[in-house]
Design a protein around this motif. Structure first.
Motif: not given
Length: 855
Positions: A569-577, A598-617
């Motif tokens: 259920g949570n895997r489809k919301y993780l941002v790892n790309t 530079f080359a790798t994803p940052h899933p902790e940062v990316s998932t956090a900001y995706t949640s936060y920014v979509l909440g603002l949106m």
């Protein structure tokens, strides 16, 4: 009651705007409450709108609702107020002027220098001239722009005050023009209009490596001078191939980063003719403040251990130097601009220069060849970051002949802070000056090496900038820069405009924390300035970016991404790309940088900001009436939040960590459940203890850490603020910084690369906390404030004033014996909810009130 600080579209008596239904703003003076207003607008003495007496306390965003306005209209508007007793006040007046609205308004043709351009060569500044005659003049307007940077003169006198005009945009998509009132520069009879044209950002150095031709290789000019005579006839002087041209004037080289080569023995001959050229972009008004010369500084002369002459202007800044001196013909002066002296007491540019073989950038220098007698010089087409200038000359130098001139956008200072701790005051001073140095039509990271308009820097600093400066018009212009770049898939940039960005940085576009600027700033803009229009204006672009963020949910980048096991259920919301910056720039002993970051994803940062920014949106969609969008954005925001909670429940991203950023971020964004929140709060205190109460956060989390701590441990926040060790905010003023450093070590950098600007405002974003927490000033809706000062630490007094969109609010407190004395001033036509540390709350109308509580 009287209206003061009258503004049209956030601007004071703007000339040449292209908004045909502009909004009016004012603050109130005298009285307690505005109960009504009346606006009257006139065009050539004829009333084009009379609002009548409107029963309202509104004093912002009042839209013109009169007869249609057209190109060149000059509108005189006045406003009269009624106070709480129904008493009618005196009239206050202002004006604005419309620019050229239609493409057909432009009769001028684009012209360029009459030579064939080789992209690998650099050229002297172009000199254009037009001689014309005038009758008796009533008024005159110069409409002018360039692909490049220009300076115009009529009869030897400068037209306007805009430096580095027409400013910086992506010239392939948007070109700003200026409207200048030149009535007083013209005379009856013969007049001469001369224009210098140099490379600027269009063809000159951009980015760290000074890449050229980023927007084009042929500089060009568009000029339309409209002269209205006293008999109401109009004479128009336009740029065309009848103009005189040469490039044999004294400016032999001009680059916005490298500097100028100037030979005072040269005089432009104008022996050639301009050449017609084309440009598909129709110029538009910027609806923004201009860029001007600001503070002037005198110099102290230093003789270094090696015998070099250096001028110290006492303040790090962005700008240039002017001098006035006597010399013999062909004597030379070389000026090199830098931010620091090295450990041997010698001038250096090593902290910001890049070197590849014989190629060095930026040069930041002026080479001036004197003429016989008196020489007067001021840089025209370059801006430098500097406090020190090394002078090499074949004659004696008198420091009194030189002055430094700061150059930045006309940002009125609106926020002031002072307290009992001199280093905190020094931090504010440094932040203000770094902001000034990095807001020249766009918000840049530094005025030396990169000079990039990084979107991440802009978004983390926006709230601080909005306290310190009248920032609305400037930041709205920057949002246009951001959305000019937007791709069809919704992706937003990490740099805008992006001229000079290195090729390998292209995949970093779309990086969370940076590209999120396109949603974070409009939302904060709405909250601070009460402006719904900003949400409507950029809604489609914001929604497109939100959908781009959603498209990354549940995806894992091939090759570089680490596999993360989450429930289905949570895997489809993780941002790892996607490549991204992650937290960026944590202290090396906390998390050292590796190229793989530079080359790798940052899933902790990316998932956090995706949640936060979509909440603002989701909130933006609700405010804007897009309910289905709001539901979708909220669903994904919550989904990412749940995925984040599982992500930090063990493994690499576990909350049991000394990496302060990984604790600050979820607390700031309210991503954790109750149990996780309690654990993260305690663990953050432990992490600070382990790091000796120094800052261990990086770029994204540093501005948030004090607010997070103050939520549950105010003294911990003050303890961190007052830390004087590196890394820490106060370590900079402790070591004499007059601007904010890029690296915590500043001139004492030992991280190996040796690169680091000493004028980089991002760490100064913490100054927001001084206003909204130490003195407790926050805008809380239309005509409303919350003032909730929170004294602490070693501070015995603090005061802040903020000239907000609704007026000047002030909060001052002083600790005396066992009492706190709070003095709070609320502007006319406003109210404030006062919350004091003893738990008491008060509703305060306009005026000044003193409150006393126990410590």
């Amino acid at each position: 009651m009287k209206a003061i600080r009258l503004r049209t579209e956030y601007l004071q008596e703007p000339i040449g705007i292209d908004i045909v239904k502009p909004r009016f703003f004012w603050n109130c003076e005298g009285g307690i409450k505005q109960t009504a207003y009346r606006i009257i607008c006139k065009r050539d003495g004829e009333t084009v709108w009379d609002s009548g007496k409107v029963l309202s306390d509104a004093m912002t965003h009042i839209t013109y609702d009169g007869k249609p306005l057209g190109s060149r209209d000059i509108i005189d508007w006045s406003v009269k107020l009624w106070d709480e007793e129904g008493k009618e006040g005196e009239i206050s007046s202002s004006k604005f002027e419309i620019g050229l609205l239609q493409p057909s308004d432009w009769k001028a043709q684009w012209i360029t220098g009459n030579y064939i351009v080789c992209r690998k060569k650099r050229y002297p500044a172009d000199c254009f001239r037009k001689i014309f005659k005038c009758k008796d003049i009533a008024k005159a307007r110069l409409y002018i722009t360039a692909c490049g940077v220009y300076e115009a003169l009529i009869n030897g006198r400068r037209c306007g005050t805009f430096v580095m005009a027409p400013g910086y945009t992506d010239y392939r998509k948007r070109i700003q023009y200026q409207t200048i009132d030149v009535t007083e520069l013209l005379v009856s009879g013969e007049n001469t209009l001369t224009i210098w044209l140099a490379d600027g950002w269009y063809r000159g150095s951009c980015g760290s490596w000074g890449l050229k031709n980023q927007y084009g290789s042929v500089t060009k000019l568009l000029v339309q001078l409209e002269i209205t005579y006293t008999d109401n006839t109009v004479h128009t002087v336009i740029s065309d191939d009848s103009w005189d041209w040469s490039n044999d004037g004294p400016i032999r080289f001009a680059d916005n980063k490298d500097g100028e080569i100037y030979d005072a023995n040269y005089t432009a001959s104008y022996k050639g003719k301009a050449k017609l050229t084309k440009n598909r972009v129709i110029p538009v008004a910027s609806n923004n403040v201009g860029v001007s010369e600001q503070e002037h500084f005198t110099a102290k002369k230093i003789i270094t251990p090696c015998g070099k002459t250096v001028l110290d202007f006492g303040q790090n800044m962005a700008g240039y130097v002017a001098f006035s001196l006597n010399a013999k013909a062909r004597q030379k002066i070389t000026l090199r601009f830098g931010e620091m002296m090295n450990s041997d007491g010698e001038f250096t540019q090593a902290n910001f220069q890049l070197v590849f073989g014989k190629y060095v950038t930026p040069l930041q220098q002026v080479i001036y060849t004197c003429k016989e007698g008196h020489n007067q010089y001021k840089t025209r087409f370059s801006i430098f970051g500097f406090q020190y200038v090394q002078v090499e000359a074949d004659f004696d130098i008198n420091p009194q002949d030189f002055e430094a001139i700061a150059v930045y956008s006309n940002l009125e200072r609106t926020g002031f802070f002072d307290c009992s701790h001199p280093l905190v005051n020094g931090l504010v001073h440094a932040t203000v000056w770094s902001a000034k140095s990095n807001h020249l039509d766009v918000p840049t990271d530094c005025p030396t090496r990169e000079r990039h308009a990084w979107t991440g820097d802009a978004q983390i600093f926006f709230e601080t900038a909005s306290y310190l400066f009248d920032f609305a018009a400037f930041s709205k212009k920057y949002l246009f820069d951001v959305y000019d770049w937007q791709r069809k898939n919704g992706k937003l940039p990490h740099i805008a405009p992006d001229g000079g960005a290195d090729f390998y940085m292209k995949p970093m576009n779309g990086s969370v924390g940076w590209s999120d600027v396109g949603i974070i700033i409009p939302y904060q803009y709405y909250k601070i300035f009460g402006d719904r229009d900003i949400l409507q204006r950029f809604y489609n672009g914001m929604a497109s970016y939100a959908r781009f963020m959603i498209s990354r949910c549940g995806k894992t980048m091939p090759v570089f991404a680490k596999r993360i096991r989450l429930s289905e259920g949570n895997r489809k919301y993780l941002v790892n790309t996607g490549q991204s910056y992650g937290e960026w720039a944590e202290p090396v002993d906390v998390c050292s940088f590796k190229w793989q970051d530079f080359a790798t994803p940052h899933p902790e940062v990316s998932t956090a900001y995706t949640s936060y920014v979509l909440g603002l949106m989701a909130k933006i969609a609700e405010i804007s009436g897009y309910e289905k969008d709001a539901e979708k954005f909220k669903k994904y925001s919550e989904g990412c939040k749940n995925a984040y909670r599982e992500l930090v429940s063990g493994g690499k991203y576990d909350l049991d960590t000394d990496r302060q950023a990984q604790l600050v971020r979820p607390l700031a964004f309210n991503l954790l459940n109750e149990e996780q929140t309690e654990f993260a709060r305690k663990r953050l205190i432990k992490a600070l203890e382990h790091y000796r109460w120094r800052l261990g956060t990086g770029f994204l989390s540093t501005p948030m850490i004090l607010s997070v701590l103050a939520e549950y441990d105010l003294e911990a926040a003050y303890r961190l603020l007052e830390n004087e060790e590196i890394p820490g905010w106060l370590s900079m003023p402790l070591h004499g910084a007059t601007t904010i450093w890029e690296n915590w070590e500043g001139p004492y950098n030992t991280q190996g690369a040796g690169l680091g600007s000493l004028n980089h405002y991002s760490k100064g974003a913490v100054c927001r906390w001084l206003f909204d927490t130490v003195c407790g000033i926050r805008v809380n809706g239309k005509n409303q404030f919350v003032v909730a000062p929170r004294p602490g630490g070693s501070l015995t007094h603090a005061s802040a004033s903020y000239n907000s969109i609704y007026g000047k609010v002030q909060s001052k407190w002083e600790k005396t014996d066992n009492k706190y004395e709070f003095t709070i001033t609320v502007p006319a036509n406003c109210e404030a909810k006062i919350s004091l540390p003893d738990g008491s709350e008060h509703k305060q109308p306009a005026g000044t009130t003193t409150y006393i509580t126990e410590v």
